[in-house]
Structure formats: C-alpha cells, structure tokens
Design an enzyme around this catalytic site. Structure first.
Site, PDB file in Angstrom:
ATOM      1  N   ASP A  98      48.357  69.704 -34.119  1.00  0.00           N
ATOM      2  CA  ASP A  98      47.488  70.482 -35.004  1.00  0.00           C
ATOM      3  C   ASP A  98      48.225  70.648 -36.329  1.00  0.00           C
ATOM      4  O   ASP A  98      49.426  70.920 -36.344  1.00  0.00           O
ATOM      5  CB  ASP A  98      47.257  71.867 -34.356  1.00  0.00           C
ATOM      6  CG  ASP A  98      45.862  72.396 -34.596  1.00  0.00           C
ATOM      7  OD1 ASP A  98      45.414  72.347 -35.750  1.00  0.00           O
ATOM      8  OD2 ASP A  98      45.236  72.890 -33.635  1.00  0.00           O
ATOM      9  N   ASP A 199      43.181  71.574 -39.492  1.00  0.00           N
ATOM     10  CA  ASP A 199      42.519  72.880 -39.457  1.00  0.00           C
ATOM     11  C   ASP A 199      41.740  73.142 -40.760  1.00  0.00           C
ATOM     12  O   ASP A 199      42.213  72.812 -41.847  1.00  0.00           O
ATOM     13  CB  ASP A 199      43.633  73.934 -39.288  1.00  0.00           C
ATOM     14  CG  ASP A 199      43.131  75.297 -38.883  1.00  0.00           C
ATOM     15  OD1 ASP A 199      42.392  75.393 -37.897  1.00  0.00           O
ATOM     16  OD2 ASP A 199      43.499  76.290 -39.556  1.00  0.00           O
ATOM     17  N   GLU A 253      38.773  69.491 -38.406  1.00  0.00           N
ATOM     18  CA  GLU A 253      37.860  70.584 -38.076  1.00  0.00           C
ATOM     19  C   GLU A 253      37.052  70.874 -39.340  1.00  0.00           C
ATOM     20  O   GLU A 253      37.603  71.335 -40.339  1.00  0.00           O
ATOM     21  CB  GLU A 253      38.635  71.832 -37.666  1.00  0.00           C
ATOM     22  CG  GLU A 253      37.710  72.994 -37.351  1.00  0.00           C
ATOM     23  CD  GLU A 253      38.342  74.369 -37.549  1.00  0.00           C
ATOM     24  OE1 GLU A 253      37.993  75.288 -36.807  1.00  0.00           O
ATOM     25  OE2 GLU A 253      39.184  74.535 -38.468  1.00  0.00           O
ATOM     26  N   HIS A 315      39.102  76.876 -28.278  1.00  0.00           N
ATOM     27  CA  HIS A 315      39.864  78.128 -28.262  1.00  0.00           C
ATOM     28  C   HIS A 315      39.302  79.188 -29.202  1.00  0.00           C
ATOM     29  O   HIS A 315      39.873  80.269 -29.318  1.00  0.00           O
ATOM     30  CB  HIS A 315      41.328  77.842 -28.622  1.00  0.00           C
ATOM     31  CG  HIS A 315      41.474  77.334 -30.033  1.00  0.00           C
ATOM     32  ND1 HIS A 315      40.921  76.147 -30.466  1.00  0.00           N
ATOM     33  CD2 HIS A 315      42.071  77.867 -31.114  1.00  0.00           C
ATOM     34  CE1 HIS A 315      41.185  75.974 -31.738  1.00  0.00           C
ATOM     35  NE2 HIS A 315      41.882  77.007 -32.160  1.00  0.00           N
ATOM     36  N   ASP A 316      38.218  78.883 -29.885  1.00  0.00           N
ATOM     37  CA  ASP A 316      37.626  79.847 -30.816  1.00  0.00           C
ATOM     38  C   ASP A 316      36.263  80.356 -30.353  1.00  0.00           C
ATOM     39  O   ASP A 316      35.634  81.145 -31.062  1.00  0.00           O
ATOM     40  CB  ASP A 316      37.428  79.190 -32.194  1.00  0.00           C
ATOM     41  CG  ASP A 316      38.742  78.892 -32.890  1.00  0.00           C
ATOM     42  OD1 ASP A 316      39.710  79.652 -32.686  1.00  0.00           O
ATOM     43  OD2 ASP A 316      38.811  77.898 -33.625  1.00  0.00           O
TER      44      ASP A 316
END
Ligand code: NOJ
Length: 509
Positions: A98, A199, A253, A315-316
């Site tokens: 990431d 990200d 993302e 995870h969000d």
C-alpha cells in the site's frame, strides 16, 4: 505481447494488524503473515495486497505514514518484509504494498520541518493557507468528521487534511514532493515488490482556488476530487513504473461514485493499470442492481479496454455478509458472483470464512472512522486464542470463532472456505472464467445469469438473489461445476435454491 500477470490474478487483501500475530502482543505482524502463507497458497490466490506496515503513530492505523521506507516495529523489520516477499514469491504469490501519497503523518520529518517555520524549505510540501483562526479557508469537511483545515498556532496559517488533523495533505503540485515520493516507490520496487495499491488517488491534487463544496454533496471534500492535475501525477507514476521490468502494477483507490469517471483513471493506457471501482462494494443484494452495475462496468471499462476490478468487502466498509443481512448462503452466492466476473477480484481476508463484522462494544472502539467491525482478527483454529499467540487481539472476534476458523472449516469439504478454494481453482482452470468475455443471459426476475466465453471454452453462471427456489431455463445442456452450497450436484436440472449460485459447464455426454 504477453498479457500482464494481473489480468488473470485473484487478489487477497491483508489487513496486517488483524491477520496473524507472531509475537503475542495482540496485533498482527509481518512474520505472522509469512507464517500463514501456506493458507493462501492452499486457497490458490495469485497476489496479496498488504495494507500499510510503515513507521506510523497509528492514528489511522498506518495510513498516517511517518517513514515510507521502514517497517513499524509493531509489524517487524525490513528483514521481516524481505522474508515475507521471498516466501510469497516461492509460493508463486505476488506482493502488492500500500502506498499513501495523498498525506503523511504529522510526525513525518517532512511535516515537522515544514511546520517549523513559514520559511522552511519544505513549507510548500504541504498545503498552507493564510487567514485568521476564526475563519476557515472554506467549507471542506474531513472524511472522518470535522473540518478539513487545522490552524497552526505557531506559524499562524491553516493546513489542509482531507482525513485526520494528524494526516496533513502533501502538495503534489510541488515537483520536489513528486521527486521525493517517487524515491519511496523506487525503494520498494528495488526490494522486489510486484506493485502498489495507491491510496486516495482521486484527491491527489486540489483545485488551487479552494472553492467551497456545493451543498448536498454525497462524498466529503468533493471540490478536491478528480482534478485534472491528478492525471498528470499518475502519468508520472506510470513513466516511473515503465522504467522497470517487470513493470510494477499500479492499482489505484479511486473513491468516486461514477464508474465512468473511475474508468478514466487508466488514461490512454498511461495512468493506472487497475482502478478500484467501488460500485460493486455498494451494490445491494438485488439482481437488477447487480446487472446494472456489471453492465455499466462492462461498457465504461470496455470502452477504454481497461480491466475492471470487483470488491465485495474491504477494511473501510462492512463485510459483505453483514451488508447482505448476515446470511451465509448469500455470502456464498456472492462469492460465486465475485469470482466469475470479468475483471480482477479482490478477496478481503476472512471473507473465505464467511466472517461477519464483529460487534465492538463502546469501550473497545478504536477507529475514528468507525470501521472496527470489519477489521476483526482472523481466527486460525478453535483453541483458546484461535492461533493468536498470547494477548487478547486488539479488536474483538467476529461471531463463532470456535467453529468459524481456518482449521475448522478446512476440515469440512462443504464449508465456505472450500467453496472459495473451488471457485479459485475453477477460475484458474478455465480461460473463459479468468479472462473471457461476459454477456447477460435471459433469466427470471430476481435471478442474474451470464455467460463467460473464450473461444470454445464456455461457462454459465446463475445467481438467485431471491429467497425462493427458481426455475431457470438456459439454452443448451449444462452440468454443475461449482455450486454455492458446496454440494456439486450432478446435472443442472434448471432449479436453483434461494440465495444460491452455480457455475455451469457445457454438458458433453
Ligand atoms: C483510504 C484507506 O483505505 C483508509 O483506510 C484510510 O483511512 C484513508 N484512505 C486515508 O488514508
């Protein structure tokens, strides 16, 4: 030219705090991941995406990076990372890390230097605006609540943070920032990683006029999203990536709600390789909604010859089993859907166990973004501690860890875990399923049916979104290849149970 590896890959997302703990402190770590790679090899995943493990004060659990080129001691060391990478590669599993370019931690030396004085050579590495402490520069809100601006008392200016005040936004319009961040990418490419999950791509550059958000926007800080300058940043990243062989994957993302806009982030083949399109992550358990979502992705990504992505959980957001009402049957049928669409599927750790979100009592809430429930620890076995050495994990378990754990479900041929394994194997074995075309087939209301095809190789997939058994009349004769109930009934008689799904192959006898 050979197709890139990621076109036929199934990805598995690891949230390292919650995957496996090797040292007994209740927080997962890199040696924990390495020790459990055989589970992923057994499952058949092609690549893992590991969420941030860099040095960080952890106010956003690692998305607040204080050093892009080191491992936080909580997660291990750089040597631990090298071992993870080598062991994954040995098993044929690629590793995506990431990368968090929109903001650093306020504890990053760059920000500490920038905030030390208005004359700091790094001042312009972040986004500062003049004003007075009583009047914010504009109405932008931060993603987890509150304003997107914080007043810096010592130097008398506002700084921008689209997330927490501890996550100041970098100024990507400054070429020195781009150069320094490029170096961090090179650091990991030189270590051997296979790519990056990037990200907050949609927010990387901001409209320098800082206009107010119009009222009623669904996404926060909409005025910063999707600026033309961001495409320039991505072209720079792609040029950097293309300088390496093999070319590291750039997976972005792009948190925008329009599939067409998201698809635009592949540019003319000179920006991202893969862009997360989250319409699948928000699609309800409804045949019509899914069909509309898939057809839009097919058309928008298809128009750009871009490879789509599919995500049910991350995870969000709440896990898909929880979003779909808690039913394991639906979670299983959704897995068939996820793993038979045209594009790159992302399996979120624990999805293969049918985990639901954990119920987190108020005294154990730790995430300012309210996302603790989907980050529960992965239970490895039915014993006390469920394979986690020592201390109580940092978050509570999802329901039923005594039975819903890796070892327990691995021992049952009809479990959801075996279903995922069969789906991955079926996908790998069939060119139609892994990279073939997609076309909708006639189906009754509440049912989604489609065909995947690659030359002679064909599969049909039928998903029943209703709670009742349905009759499905498909042209031709079909046999069941994978069935979400895990029973693999012989022929396909045309009846499909409620909340169930099948992969069918042409019947030859
Ligand atoms: C998106 C990440 O997925 C999320 O977990 C994080 O809080 C924000 N970006 C900010 O980095």
């Amino acid at each position: 030219m050979a197709e890139p590896w990621w076109k036929s890959a199934v990805f598995y997302q690891i949230y390292p705090r919650s995957f496996a703990d090797s040292d007994g402190d209740g927080v997962g770590d890199l040696p924990g991941v390495t020790a459990r790679l055989d589970h992923l090899a057994w499952l058949g995943v092609d690549a893992i995406w590991v969420c941030p493990f860099y040095r960080s004060p952890m106010t956003d659990f690692g998305y607040d990076v204080a050093d892009y080129c080191d491992v936080d001691p909580l997660f291990g060391t750089l040597e631990d990372f090298d071992r993870l990478l080598a062991e994954a590669h040995q098993r044929g599993i690629r590793v995506i890390v990431d990368w968090v370019p929109n903001h650093t931690s306020d504890q990053h030396p760059w920000f500490m230097e920038a905030r030390s004085s208005r004359d700091s050579p790094k001042r312009d590495w972040y986004i500062w605006v003049d004003g007075d402490p009583a009047t914010k520069p504009n109405n932008w809100k931060a993603a987890f609540g509150g304003d997107a601006w914080s007043w810096d008392e010592a130097t008398g200016q506002w700084y921008l943070h689209l997330f927490l005040p501890t996550q100041p936004d970098l100024n990507w319009r400054n070429p020195d920032v781009a150069a320094a961040m490029h170096e961090t990418l090179r650091f990991w490419i030189d270590r051997g990683v296979d790519g990056f999950r990037i990200d907050v791509v949609q927010g990387l550059t901001k409209d320098p006029a800082f206009p107010d958000d119009p009222p009623g926007q669904i996404l926060p800080h909409s005025a910063v999203n999707n600026c033309a300058g961001t495409h320039e940043v991505l072209r720079g990243l792609r040029r950097l990536a293309e300088g390496y062989s093999p070319v590291p994957l750039l997976l972005g993302e792009v948190y925008l709600l329009s599939t067409a806009t998201v698809a635009g982030y592949v540019g003319d083949g000179d920006e991202l390789h893969l862009a997360f399109d989250f319409t699948s992550l928000y699609a309800p358990w409804d045949a019509g909604a899914w069909r509309a979502c898939i057809e839009e992705v097919e058309s928008e990504f298809g128009a750009r010859a871009a490879w789509p992505t599919w995500t049910l959980s991350n995870h969000d957001n709440p896990r898909h089993r929880t979003r779909y009402g808690g039913s394991e049957r639906r979670a299983r049928a959704a897995a068939v859907l996820l793993l038979t669409l045209r594009g790159a599927p992302f399996v979120y750790y624990g999805e293969e166990l049918g985990l639901e979100d954990a119920a987190v009592p108020p005294e154990r809430v730790v995430d300012p973004g309210g996302r603790d429930g989907c980050r529960s620890p992965l239970p490895w076995d039915g014993g006390p501690g469920h394979g986690w050495a020592g201390a109580e994990p940092w978050l509570p378990w999802s329901p039923e860890p005594e039975t819903r754990n890796v070892a327990g479900l691995a021992a049952q041929e009809t479990s959801i875990l075996h279903l995922y394994r069969r789906l991955l194997a079926a996908r790998r074995a069939s060119p139609a399923l892994s990279t073939g075309s997609w076309r909708a087939l006639e189906a009754p209301a509440g049912v989604l049916a489609y065909e995947r095809a690659d030359g002679e190789d064909r599969r049909a997939v039928v998903v029943n979104f209703t709670a009742e058994t349905v009759e499905v009349a498909l042209e031709g004769r079909w046999a069941v290849e994978v069935d979400s109930d895990g029973l693999e009934a012989e022929g396909f008689p045309g009846r499909l149970a409620g909340d169930a799904a099948v992969i069918l192959r042409p019947r030859v006898d």
